[in-house]
Design an enzyme around this catalytic site. Structure first.
Site, PDB file in Angstrom:
ATOM      1  N   SER A 119       0.812  -1.218   0.000  1.00  0.00           N
ATOM      2  CA  SER A 119       0.000   0.000   0.000  1.00  0.00           C
ATOM      3  C   SER A 119       0.845   1.267   0.000  1.00  0.00           C
ATOM      4  O   SER A 119       0.321   2.347  -0.167  1.00  0.00           O
ATOM      5  CB  SER A 119      -0.942   0.009   1.194  1.00  0.00           C
ATOM      6  OG  SER A 119      -0.239   0.342   2.360  1.00  0.00           O
ATOM      7  N   LYS A 157       0.982   3.981   7.183  1.00  0.00           N
ATOM      8  CA  LYS A 157       0.226   4.841   6.257  1.00  0.00           C
ATOM      9  C   LYS A 157       0.669   6.289   6.445  1.00  0.00           C
ATOM     10  O   LYS A 157       1.297   6.631   7.439  1.00  0.00           O
ATOM     11  CB  LYS A 157      -1.282   4.784   6.568  1.00  0.00           C
ATOM     12  CG  LYS A 157      -1.945   3.438   6.310  1.00  0.00           C
ATOM     13  CD  LYS A 157      -2.318   3.262   4.853  1.00  0.00           C
ATOM     14  CE  LYS A 157      -2.981   1.939   4.618  1.00  0.00           C
ATOM     15  NZ  LYS A 157      -2.127   0.780   4.894  1.00  0.00           N
TER      16      LYS A 157
END
Ligand SMILES: C[S@@+](CC[C@H](N)C(=O)[O-])C[C@H]1O[C@@H](n2cnc3c(N)ncnc32)[C@H](O)[C@@H]1O
Length: 621
Positions: A119, A157
């Site tokens: 990601s 993230k």
């Protein structure tokens, strides 16, 4: 942590140096380990340098030496972290990695995690990489964090605070962000250790021709960027002074003569003077030249303040009938009548100052005042007029804006006057860097620069940004010529067709992909690269052999095609007679440039242009 192969390379270098008293060449390392190419040898050297086992000694052909004394630190690898769907927070392992202390900063406690998932690929974080995390429980917007959500699920993230919530943003366009009311931050990423070994040993695929190294220590997030004269005027895509300084300190030495071939407002030149380098600057935008001169010319602050105070009392006394209204096209569209009168009085008072350097310096504050009191939207690079009620209410305090700017600038000059090395010089040339500007061949010790990202029409319009100021401060004999600047800059005139002789596979591939969708855009890109190639040739001509040329560049998107300008430059430069020694990738936390534009030219179709840039380090053969 050194891998088996890295340890073997280090042992070979040590043994070779013991025998010869100098280091093996990249070619010898390649031969010894049967590597695919010298860039693979270079990759190992960089890894050993990054890990602190080798020194960088840039001015020698066999430019490495072993280090024993560098302070190393052992960091525990706490386990795995999901760069994807959150997983159960960090299980414990007893592995450690050893890295040089100065690579992760002096402050704080650190731990490392092995990355799982994809990601964060747009941040250069891949499955199998190791991330080094500085422990902290708060983070700034946009930092890459270890976040724990939903009762012990950890994920890697980018963190944003928005409307009282937290957004955990993946760096992968195929994935959605996660929103939560609460997020526990367990640290921020300070270094990524890429797991490239296996790919490199399998030989040289196209993508591995050059290696991009992500290095967050070049971000300088949150650091002051407006010290000295750096903050006296806005300009698009300015150097972060810290980046300029670090490049200068790494690739040049005190007393050297450096050059910035796209000097813009002169940030690298200011840094040069502060750390004792002589400097040439070249730019094709007259406003940039004006700013660069003002920023790099030390002025005694007492004299400056005296003139400034006298100016303020003069300006109040100037009558309406004593001023000359500037005469350029559309002046009434961009300025209200009473603003024109106030600006003209201010300009007259500044022009009465006899000392030209002081006059020019105060003219910089005036130029900023022009921008802020015009009818344009601030925060835009292109000239966009405010509309409707906003325009009706627009009643800028012209003198107030000027005073605020002038006083801030005088404070900046006071610091610059004190810190600039007195025995250095700066020469600023108005010229086209793709041509010979009179700098002698083999005379420059180092070139540090940041070229435009692409042509002015579709990236930053330097000329348009500068136009109203340039028209007011008379940098053109005829102010109406100010509209022509952008056409003369790199890529300003599209190529007639797509035939060319540039030797870059990366460029060829990008052009083909773009041309399939839009031939005209492909011609723009080609024209920019043809110009850039000529600039590389001129840089090669003026640089001394074995010296460094550093370019801070962005890889822009055109028609959804990411153009690898860093690799294109490396390929073109290697044909001209440089070797590409490094490509370092940094985040752009605060650079003034459009984060969004509309590459499709459809209103509302916004696309992220760039949040990273590459520093391409070339060395003349
Ligand atoms: C990214 S900006 C440089 C900003 C600069 N580093 C600073 O800190 O202000 C690129 C500059 O390249 C200049 N430029 C574009 N084409 C040029 C050319 N052919 N010759 C010289 N300068 C050019 C533009 O006017 C612009 O000022």
């Amino acid at each position: 942590m050194l891998t088996k192969k890295q340890t073997q390379v280090l042992d070979f270098i040590k043994a070779y140096m013991a025998k010869h008293s100098y280091a093996p060449s990249l070619e010898e390392i390649k031969k010894k380990f049967k590597l695919a190419s010298v860039s693979t040898s270079h990759y190992y050297i960089s890894k050993l340098q990054d890990a602190g086992f080798l020194n960088k000694e840039h001015n020698q052909p066999r430019a490495v030496s072993t280090v024993e004394a560098k302070q190393m630190i052992e960091i525990p690898i706490l386990g795995a972290i999901a760069a994807g769907q959150p997983i159960e927070a960090m299980e414990i392992s007893d592995e450690t990695i050893t890295i040089a202390k100065d690579e992760i900063g002096k402050q704080g406690k650190h731990y490392a995690l092995r990355v799982q998932g994809s990601s964060m690929i747009d941040e250069g974080i891949f499955d199998g990489d190791i991330v080094v995390i500085r422990k902290q429980d708060v983070a700034e917007n946009g930092q890459t964090v270890v976040a724990v959500i939903d009762d012990n699920e950890a994920t890697l993230k980018k963190l944003y605070r928005e409307n009282g919530k937290f957004r955990l943003q993946p760096a992968n366009p195929t994935l959605f962000p996660i929103y939560r009311d609460e997020v526990e931050v367990r640290g921020v990423v300070v270094k990524i250790i890429r797991n490239l070994e296996s790919q490199l040993d399998q030989g040289q695929s196209r993508d591995e021709k050059y290696v991009r190294k992500i290095d967050y220590s070049w971000d300088y997030r949150g650091e002051k960027t407006k010290s000295h004269t750096h903050g006296i005027h806005t300009y698009p895509a300015m150097f972060i002074p810290q980046v300029g300084r670090r490049l200068l300190e790494t690739y040049s030495k005190e007393g050297d003569t450096i050059c910035d071939i796209f000097c813009g407002s002169g940030s690298a030149l200011v840094e040069s003077r502060l750390i004792g380098r002589n400097a040439y600057g070249i730019d094709l935008n007259p406003l940039a030249i004006f700013l660069a001169k003002a920023k790099t010319t030390p002025i005694n602050p007492q004299k400056l303040t005296k003139e400034y105070i006298a100016l303020l009392s003069r300006v109040e006394k100037i009558k309406d009938n004593e001023i000359k209204r500037p005469d350029f096209k559309n002046i009434d569209f961009w300025f209200k009548d009473k603003v024109i009168v106030k600006l003209a009085k201010l300009k007259k008072a500044i022009r009465e100052i006899k000392d030209e350097t002081i006059q020019n310096f105060l003219m910089v504050a005036f130029s900023e005042t022009v921008r802020y009191s015009s009818n344009t939207k601030t925060g835009e690079f292109k000239l966009v007029r405010v509309k409707g009620e906003k325009l009706e209410k627009h009643d800028p305090d012209v003198l107030g804006i000027f005073r605020k700017n002038a006083e801030k600038n005088i404070a900046g000059m006071t610091a610059f006057y004190k810190d600039a090395k007195k025995d250095t010089w700066t020469k600023i040339i108005y010229g086209d860097s793709s041509k010979d500007n009179g700098i002698k061949a083999n005379s420059i010790d180092c070139i540090i620069t940041s070229p435009p990202y692409g042509d002015s029409r579709t990236t930053v319009a330097y000329g348009q940004f500068s136009r109203l100021s340039a028209q007011w401060i008379d940098v053109f004999d005829d102010p109406n010529d100010a509209s022509g600047v952008d056409n003369d800059l790199l890529g300003g005139r599209a190529s007639k067709n797509l035939t060319h002789i540039l030797s870059s596979d990366y460029l060829k591939e990008s052009l083909e992909k773009i041309a399939k969708q839009d031939e005209a855009r492909a011609r723009d890109v080609l024209s920019f690269n043809i110009g850039l190639n000529e600039c590389l040739k001129q840089a090669h001509r003026v640089l001394k052999p074995k010296k460094y040329f550093c370019l801070v560049v962005g890889n822009r998107l055109v028609k959804q095609v990411r153009i690898p300008t860093d690799f294109i430059i490396a390929e073109l430069a290697e044909k001209i007679g440089f070797t590409c020694e490094d490509i370092i990738v940094r985040n752009i936390p605060g650079k003034r440039m459009p984060i969004k534009n509309s590459p499709t030219n459809i209103v509302g179709a916004l696309e992220e242009t760039m949040n990273k840039e590459s520093i391409v380090v070339l060395r003349k053969n």
